[in-house]
Design an enzyme around this catalytic site. Sequence first.
Site, PDB file in Angstrom:
ATOM      1  N   HIS A  36       5.773   6.229  -1.429  1.00 41.89           N
ATOM      2  CA  HIS A  36       6.517   4.986  -1.626  1.00 41.89           C
ATOM      3  C   HIS A  36       5.666   3.796  -1.194  1.00 41.89           C
ATOM      4  O   HIS A  36       4.691   3.951  -0.463  1.00 41.89           O
ATOM      5  CB  HIS A  36       7.826   5.003  -0.834  1.00 41.89           C
ATOM      6  N   HIS A  56       0.856  -1.184   0.000  1.00 41.55           N
ATOM      7  CA  HIS A  56       0.000   0.000   0.000  1.00 41.55           C
ATOM      8  C   HIS A  56       0.895   1.238   0.000  1.00 41.55           C
ATOM      9  O   HIS A  56       2.098   1.133   0.175  1.00 41.55           O
ATOM     10  CB  HIS A  56      -0.912  -0.001   1.235  1.00 41.55           C
TER      11      HIS A  56
END
Length: 174
Positions: A124, A39
């Site tokens: 990220h 995620h």
Amino acid sequence: MRAFVALELPEAFADEVAALSRQLAAVCEGRFVAEGDHHLTLAFLGEVDEAGARAAMDALEAACAGVGPVELAAEGLGTFGRGRAATLWLGIRRSEELDLLARRVREELAARGLTYDEKDFLPHVTLARRARVPRGELGDLAFPLPDEARDVTLFRSILEPDGARYKSLHSVEL
């Protein structure tokens, strides 16, 4: 409960992240994130009680109102930390839409009195913790193709000996 707000990866992008992670696991040591758990965190809340979780759900609804899908484009690898404590991640290209979504989520959380980790937002996807990345070439890596993310979720993070497990508490579609 430990909680965070994250952009869920679309299925094809998530599958390609998992494939990249498997490629890296062949040449790097570390505790790799389980397939299906990748995620992009927008805000880490840490410990919240039931009332805090409900407030975070309201914040999520408000932050995502009128926001459309967000483009995800892979932009290389990076690490946080050093030595055995390093975290290996896949960078995601910054965009106006992604930065706006992260800012709105954080503003709505703060407006409800919720605290979160205030580190600067760096888009990220964590691939591995306690990673040891060898120096030099990592081989011919297949990075995910650009895609659009459509779901923002409040997750509960359950820490276990073999790593964290995530439980979706509330999702909003962009």
